[in-house]
Each structure stands twice: as structure tokens, then as C-alpha cells.
Motif scaffolding. Structure first.
Motif, short mmCIF file in Angstrom:
data_model
loop_
_atom_site.label_atom_id
_atom_site.label_comp_id
_atom_site.label_asym_id
_atom_site.label_seq_id
_atom_site.Cartn_x
_atom_site.Cartn_y
_atom_site.Cartn_z
N LEU A 26 -4.27 7.12 0.89
CA LEU A 26 -4.30 7.04 -0.57
C LEU A 26 -4.93 5.73 -1.07
O LEU A 26 -5.60 5.70 -2.09
CB LEU A 26 -2.88 7.18 -1.13
CG LEU A 26 -2.24 8.57 -1.02
CD1 LEU A 26 -0.73 8.51 -1.28
CD2 LEU A 26 -2.87 9.56 -1.97
N PHE A 27 -4.71 4.63 -0.32
CA PHE A 27 -5.25 3.33 -0.74
C PHE A 27 -6.70 3.12 -0.30
O PHE A 27 -7.36 2.22 -0.81
CB PHE A 27 -4.38 2.18 -0.21
CG PHE A 27 -3.22 1.84 -1.10
CD1 PHE A 27 -3.43 1.30 -2.36
CD2 PHE A 27 -1.92 2.05 -0.68
CE1 PHE A 27 -2.36 0.98 -3.19
CE2 PHE A 27 -0.84 1.74 -1.50
CZ PHE A 27 -1.07 1.20 -2.77
N ALA A 28 -7.18 3.93 0.66
CA ALA A 28 -8.52 3.71 1.22
C ALA A 28 -9.63 3.52 0.17
O ALA A 28 -10.42 2.59 0.28
CB ALA A 28 -8.88 4.85 2.17
N PRO A 29 -9.66 4.34 -0.90
CA PRO A 29 -10.75 4.18 -1.87
C PRO A 29 -10.66 2.88 -2.68
O PRO A 29 -11.60 2.54 -3.39
CB PRO A 29 -10.59 5.39 -2.80
CG PRO A 29 -9.62 6.29 -2.13
CD PRO A 29 -8.78 5.46 -1.24
N ALA A 193 3.47 10.14 -8.50
CA ALA A 193 3.85 8.74 -8.72
C ALA A 193 2.69 7.81 -8.36
O ALA A 193 2.44 6.81 -9.05
CB ALA A 193 5.08 8.40 -7.88
N PHE A 194 1.97 8.14 -7.29
CA PHE A 194 0.87 7.28 -6.83
C PHE A 194 -0.26 7.26 -7.86
O PHE A 194 -0.86 6.20 -8.11
CB PHE A 194 0.35 7.76 -5.47
CG PHE A 194 -0.57 6.77 -4.81
CD1 PHE A 194 -0.04 5.70 -4.10
CD2 PHE A 194 -1.94 6.90 -4.92
CE1 PHE A 194 -0.88 4.78 -3.51
CE2 PHE A 194 -2.79 5.98 -4.32
CZ PHE A 194 -2.25 4.91 -3.61
N ALA A 195 -0.56 8.40 -8.46
CA ALA A 195 -1.61 8.46 -9.49
C ALA A 195 -1.25 7.55 -10.66
O ALA A 195 -2.12 6.86 -11.22
CB ALA A 195 -1.80 9.90 -9.97
N LYS A 196 0.03 7.51 -11.02
CA LYS A 196 0.49 6.64 -12.11
C LYS A 196 0.38 5.16 -11.70
O LYS A 196 0.02 4.31 -12.52
CB LYS A 196 1.92 6.99 -12.50
CG LYS A 196 2.04 8.36 -13.15
CD LYS A 196 3.48 8.81 -13.32
CE LYS A 196 3.56 10.23 -13.87
NZ LYS A 196 4.91 10.78 -13.83
N LEU A 197 0.70 4.86 -10.43
CA LEU A 197 0.57 3.50 -9.92
C LEU A 197 -0.88 3.04 -9.98
O LEU A 197 -1.18 1.92 -10.44
CB LEU A 197 1.08 3.45 -8.47
CG LEU A 197 0.65 2.25 -7.61
CD1 LEU A 197 1.42 1.00 -8.00
CD2 LEU A 197 0.84 2.52 -6.13
N ILE A 198 -1.80 3.88 -9.51
CA ILE A 198 -3.24 3.52 -9.50
C ILE A 198 -3.74 3.30 -10.94
O ILE A 198 -4.41 2.33 -11.23
CB ILE A 198 -4.06 4.60 -8.76
CG1 ILE A 198 -3.71 4.62 -7.28
CG2 ILE A 198 -5.56 4.37 -8.97
CD1 ILE A 198 -3.96 3.31 -6.52
N ALA A 199 -3.36 4.23 -11.83
CA ALA A 199 -3.78 4.10 -13.22
C ALA A 199 -3.23 2.81 -13.85
O ALA A 199 -3.92 2.12 -14.60
CB ALA A 199 -3.34 5.32 -14.02
N GLY A 200 -1.96 2.49 -13.49
CA GLY A 200 -1.32 1.34 -14.12
C GLY A 200 -1.76 0.00 -13.54
O GLY A 200 -2.06 -0.94 -14.28
N CYS A 201 -1.83 -0.11 -12.21
CA CYS A 201 -2.04 -1.40 -11.57
C CYS A 201 -3.45 -1.61 -11.02
O CYS A 201 -3.86 -2.73 -10.75
CB CYS A 201 -1.04 -1.61 -10.42
SG CYS A 201 0.67 -1.71 -11.00
N PHE A 202 -4.19 -0.51 -10.84
CA PHE A 202 -5.54 -0.64 -10.26
C PHE A 202 -6.62 -0.16 -11.22
O PHE A 202 -7.80 -0.31 -10.96
CB PHE A 202 -5.64 0.17 -8.96
CG PHE A 202 -4.80 -0.38 -7.84
CD1 PHE A 202 -5.37 -1.14 -6.84
CD2 PHE A 202 -3.42 -0.15 -7.79
CE1 PHE A 202 -4.59 -1.65 -5.81
CE2 PHE A 202 -2.65 -0.67 -6.77
CZ PHE A 202 -3.23 -1.43 -5.77
N GLY A 203 -6.18 0.45 -12.34
CA GLY A 203 -7.14 1.04 -13.27
C GLY A 203 -7.89 0.00 -14.10
O GLY A 203 -7.48 -1.12 -14.23
#
Length: 203
Positions: A26-29, A193-203
Motif C-alpha cells: 500500500l505504501f509502495a507508490p 481506513a488506509f485511503a483516508k490516511l493517504i488523503a489526510g497525511c500524504f495528500g
């Protein structure tokens, strides 16, 4: 305002190799190096809370404090409506035996309890996952995901883990254990949950 992730390494606070592999994928990209708790020789902290978020917080903060790295922990389980949302946070406990976890035993117990209650069909349930990303300074961000579905019996499928063989997600004719990893990971509670994490902290 959600704190953005600016570091290049993240510690996944789990000793579960399958979960770690899923997180690496999940974190690879996102160009983030993933390390696991076992690689860092971290002990597993006692999970003393009665909520998913409480237990995930314990694991994430303990790992961040011990290593000085931002740490991501998750706590997850299945809630069965007719059993007043049990086993919930105690999902893994229902599978505990002297020789490790036995989820066939846990699923059988769940099914027997539903039969004893004469619970009507469809027997509704949801998988819940809570991710907590904690920094060494004590700050954390919380992301919750879920997927709704129906419990089936007998169990079906050989893939996945935990309660996957008896959980059929809404909109699908197959259980989680009959899906390949890619299909399951695209719709699972952890993916949500991971999609929300990416949007929140990596977006």
C-alpha cells in the motif's frame, strides 16, 4: 488540520508478516520505506483498551517512543449485529488457544451463538479497522474504515485470514476468503481506513 507526513521511513507496529506485506504494498507508490516492529526487536505492548482506537493508540505510541520513528498501528475486528457487536475488539481473543490462534474455532463459536439466539437471516456484520499514525512527539492522527456484509455458513474459501471465510461483503457473491488479495485489499475495511490516511497525511 491533519498533520502531513514528511519523513521517508515509517514503522508499522505489527509482528504480523501478512499485515506488514500488505502495508508495504500500500505504501509502495508513496516512496516511503516501511519497517516492521519485529525487525526493530520491539515487544508487543499489552492491549488494555476496550475500543479499536484505544488499542491502536497504545501500539502506535509505544513504537514511536521506542524508535524515534513515526509509527502506524491498526486494531481491527468483526462486529456481529445479532451478538451486540461482539466479538469486536476481542476478535483475536475469541481465537486464542494454548497453541496459537484458531479462527475456525472462533467462527464456529460465533455461528453457534447465533444459532442459540435463533438470530434471523441475513446475519449482518461489519469488519472495522482503525489506523493510528503516531509521531515521537506524541501527536497522532486517527483514521477509521469499515466494510458491511453478511455472515455465511458453512465457511467458504481458502484465502485471507481471520473471519474472512464466513464474511460476504455487500455487493459481492463471494466471501473475503474466496477473493484474491488484490480484490479484497481494494474493498476491505483496512483499505478504507488506509485511503483516508493517504488523503489526510500524504495528500
Amino acid at each position: 488540520m491533519t498533520r502531513k507526513f514528511t519523513e521517508n521511513r515509517i514503522l508499522i507496529a505489527t509482528h504480523n508478516a501478512g499485515k506488514l506485506a500488505e502495508m508495504r504494498q500500500l505504501f509502495a507508490p508513496h516512496g516511503v520505506e516501511v519497517v516492521g516492529a519485529a525487525e526493530m526487536n520491539l515487544p508487543e505492548p499489552e492491549e488494555t483498551e476496550t475500543t479499536f482506537v484505544g488499542n491502536a493508540r497504545i501500539k502506535a505510541h509505544a513504537a514511536a517512543k521506542a524508535t524515534g520513528l513515526p509509527a502506524l498501528a491498526d486494531d481491527s475486528g468483526i462486529e456481529v449485529e445479532a451478538l451486540d457487536n461482539a466479538p469486536g475488539v476481542y476478535t483475536a481473543d475469541w481465537a486464542e488457544t494454548e497453541n496459537g490462534r484458531d479462527f475456525v474455532m472462533a467462527m464456529t463459536k460465533t455461528r453457534n451463538l447465533l444459532e442459540e439466539k435463533n438470530a434471523p437471516h441475513p446475519r449482518r456484520a461489519r469488519f472495522c479497522a482503525t489506523l493510528v499514525l503516531a509521531w515521537p512527539d506524541g501527536h497522532d492522527e486517527v483514521f477509521e474504515g469499515k466494510v458491511n456484509g453478511t455472515l455465511v455458513w458453512p465457511m467458504r474459501g481458502e484465502e485471507g485470514h481471520g473471519y474472512d471465510p464466513m464474511f460476504q461483503p455487500d455487493g459481492h457473491e463471494v466471501t473475503f476468503a474466496e477473493m484474491d488479495a488484490e480484490q479484497k485489499n481494494s474493498i476491505s475495511h483496512r483499505a478504507d481506513a488506509f485511503a483516508k490516511l493517504i488523503a489526510g497525511c500524504f495528500g
